[in-house]
Write an enzyme that holds these catalytic residues in place. Structure first.
Site, mmCIF file in Angstrom:
data_model
loop_
_atom_site.group_PDB
_atom_site.id
_atom_site.type_symbol
_atom_site.label_atom_id
_atom_site.label_comp_id
_atom_site.label_asym_id
_atom_site.label_seq_id
_atom_site.Cartn_x
_atom_site.Cartn_y
_atom_site.Cartn_z
ATOM 1 N N ASP B 78 -16.381 -16.241 -13.262
ATOM 2 C CA ASP B 78 -17.821 -16.448 -13.114
ATOM 3 C C ASP B 78 -18.147 -17.621 -12.186
ATOM 4 O O ASP B 78 -19.290 -17.771 -11.753
ATOM 5 C CB ASP B 78 -18.463 -16.657 -14.489
ATOM 6 C CG ASP B 78 -18.376 -15.388 -15.336
ATOM 7 O OD1 ASP B 78 -18.579 -14.291 -14.774
ATOM 8 O OD2 ASP B 78 -18.084 -15.488 -16.542
ATOM 9 N N HIS B 166 -4.540 -17.312 -21.019
ATOM 10 C CA HIS B 166 -5.005 -16.601 -19.827
ATOM 11 C C HIS B 166 -4.375 -17.185 -18.577
ATOM 12 O O HIS B 166 -3.809 -18.279 -18.602
ATOM 13 C CB HIS B 166 -6.531 -16.702 -19.706
ATOM 14 C CG HIS B 166 -7.020 -18.072 -19.321
ATOM 15 N ND1 HIS B 166 -7.026 -19.144 -20.187
ATOM 16 C CD2 HIS B 166 -7.521 -18.552 -18.151
ATOM 17 C CE1 HIS B 166 -7.507 -20.217 -19.587
ATOM 18 N NE2 HIS B 166 -7.813 -19.892 -18.335
ATOM 19 N N HIS B 301 7.417 -20.429 -10.042
ATOM 20 C CA HIS B 301 7.644 -21.855 -10.246
ATOM 21 C C HIS B 301 6.969 -22.276 -11.546
ATOM 22 O O HIS B 301 5.815 -21.908 -11.782
ATOM 23 C CB HIS B 301 6.978 -22.678 -9.136
ATOM 24 C CG HIS B 301 7.526 -22.448 -7.766
ATOM 25 N ND1 HIS B 301 8.720 -22.953 -7.352
ATOM 26 C CD2 HIS B 301 7.009 -21.796 -6.694
ATOM 27 C CE1 HIS B 301 8.926 -22.620 -6.080
ATOM 28 N NE2 HIS B 301 7.900 -21.909 -5.659
#
Ligand SMILES: O=P(O)(O)O[C@H]1O[C@H](CO)[C@@H](O)[C@H](O)[C@H]1O
Ligand SMILES: O=P(O)(O)O[C@H]1O[C@H](CO)[C@@H](O)[C@H](O)[C@H]1O
Lengths: 351, 351
Positions: B78, B166, B301
């Site tokens: 958003d 997330h 990484h």
């Protein structure tokens, strides 16, 4: 087609001094913040603490007792990352496994005998003593080492483990990474354009004005066109100067005064003791000091992390570590905010 | 002359993948720490919070309502740093003032419907769904954009503003800085040595063993010879794979399992939900995807900041920002510590 406006339209900018790009997305300042809020800064630092190893008269980790110093005080770091002698790792057996010897010294420089002051709260003559000490240590360590890195980590947020006003000096037998980049970029610019990159850059910014924060007879402070940190600045002499020891007494006085103004503005921005890492870059020293380093212009970088308030910082994390630096407000917006701030420190103005 | 021992003698090491050096000074681990201690991590995250915009059924900033998703969930950020259309800054009037257009998209990918889990606490099939979602989003956005950066910022210390598990995906019209460096280094290595840099590197580490953390049928995890962060790791396929979508089902299952093991070790190291930034690098995509990118080897990484405990981190500040990255313990010491840790999560073992 919409007209481009830097403050509204994302774009990338090039850092010609370090050969890097930054993504500028000013519209992102609208984003809400639910993440880590920094712990409030310890505001009551005692003026003198006999257990603080940076204080006059204190005993350090190695048992040495500090003198009752009254101005600046330079001593060897008790936990140096670089020591004068270390054996060499020897030749590499594979191009993907290359190690080399590193030698050097790490020093600590106290700015003032009191723990409860910072540079912007010190007087101009007191800051001048720091400038002189920077020049001397560059000369002293530069006699032997090709790179003398003076840097200040200010504030716990910047990994500073002691509130006493101080900086560090790490001199090394090798040209560090960032120095190598600046060397390469400045050398290439000089050979292509016939003058030092940062001399021309300073001249351009004086004409363009929108990124200037402060100017004085001998110095300028600006938010570089390619700034990465929200309120990052670059401090430049107007004259072509290669290294700190070359500064004249008038330039040193003027530097002390412009530093006091810049750091006062920084503190005033969020009414806090503004955290940052800063450091000086000048032409390489050591046995090659006599070579032609005319493409170098002396400068200091200020990298402050705060973004929105005294407790909300910019994080250089995921995208920035894996892909490219990203900033929110534009360098021009940052310069405008800094320009508008008073030159009297908020803690002194309240009197 | 003293014999060189990496764990005792400072030295510099070269990162051939990103053309950078790091200063290794292992003896500095003895230094006391009086600096910033990170706030303890919030341990009680509710499983579902209707006000958390990443939760199933929650309303986001733009008014959209999340579906009641049961696995992974991908949606547009958003507050994107990159948007699909932005006017171009136009030609530069001076070599020191270069800006260019930047276009792209920013997405957020939830790993799981619950806010109180993290990857190491998820099951292997649940992690496999994340791997598949990574491959799909690379394919989808890579059809249009030359670079698709998948990255996860985990923990408030890493600027993560939401505890729900997330990651983010930022696709751009340009090759970001780090990607450019890896492109240059891998291309040069291939043309000099006739094989991909990271394929040879993985093979060497399998022989040398001292930096290996985990190996499986299809993958290896190691602390790279040039690691900068204390417990940094590199995750590599054994086979030459250019991009995530090329992974076979067996390789994806095995990846899910080795990731679970690595992240469990990380959490076990200081018995905390280990913060890090991680990200995937694969061959460039977009309209040039069909060109020869055989010099690229897919890899991830992991950059975790913790150094001594759950609350004392490594700061990459003054010297690191102004001169060169510096690390304390050696990569070999870090690998040894990680290797020795159990593969059962400390929170599950306590049962
Ligand atoms: O997008 P988020 O999680 O709010 O933000 C975080 O990740 C971004 C990408 O690495 C950074 O630019 C931000 O500084 C950081 O706080
Ligand atoms: O030497 P200090 O102040 O204890 O340590 C600080 O500055 C050093 C030089 O930038 C860094 O390597 C350390 O990570 C940081 O905590």
């Amino acid at each position: 087609a919409t007209t481009f406006r830097a403050s509204e339209h994302q774009h990338i900018r090039y850092n010609p001094l370090q050969d890097e790009w930054v993504l500028v997305s000013a519209h992102r300042m609208k984003r809400p913040w639910q993440g880590q809020v920094e712990p409030p800064l310890a505001t009551t630092v005692p003026r003198h603490d006999p257990h603080n190893p940076l204080c006059p008269g204190a005993t350090r980790a190695n048992g040495e007792v500090n003198p009752d110093y009254e101005g600046t005080f330079l001593f060897d770091n008790d936990f140096p990352a670089l020591q004068p002698d270390a054996p060499s790792p020897g030749p590499s057996d594979h191009p993907l496994f290359q190690a080399e010897a590193a030698r050097g010294v790490c020093k600590v420089m106290c700015f003032h005998p009191w723990s409860d002051v910072t540079l912007p709260l010190m007087s101009v003559p007191e800051i001048r003593a720091v400038v002189d000490a920077w020049a001397s240590v560059t000369e002293e360590l530069g006699a032997q080492y090709p790179w003398v890195q003076i840097f200040e980590n200010k504030g716990a947020m910047m990994g500073c483990s002691n509130p006493h006003p101080h900086c560090q000096v790490w001199a090394s037998s090798f040209l560090p990474d960032v120095a190598q980049r600046e060397e390469r970029c400045q050398r290439a610019y000089q050979s292509q354009h016939g003058e030092p990159l940062l001399v021309e850059y300073g001249r351009q910014e004086l004409l363009r004005k929108e990124r200037l924060v402060l100017t004085s007879e001998h110095w300028l402070v600006l938010v570089p066109f390619w700034a990465v940190w929200p309120f990052q600045t670059l401090l430049l002499p107007r004259r072509h100067v290669r290294r700190l020891p070359e500064l004249t007494p008038a330039e040193r006085d003027d530097l002390s005064s412009i530093m006091k103004k810049l750091l006062t503005k920084y503190d005033n921005l969020f009414e806090t003791s503004f955290p940052y890492s800063m450091g000086w870059h000048g032409a390489p020293t050591g046995s090659e000091a006599g070579a032609n380093w005319d493409h170098w212009q002396l400068h200091a970088h200020y990298y402050p992390p705060l973004l929105r308030s005294a407790t909300v910082r910019k994080f250089m994390v995921g995208y920035e570590m894996l892909a490219q630096a990203q900033r929110d407000l534009t360098p021009e917006q940052a310069a405008e905010r800094l320009r508008a701030l008073p030159e009297v420190h908020y803690r002194l103005g309240q009197k």
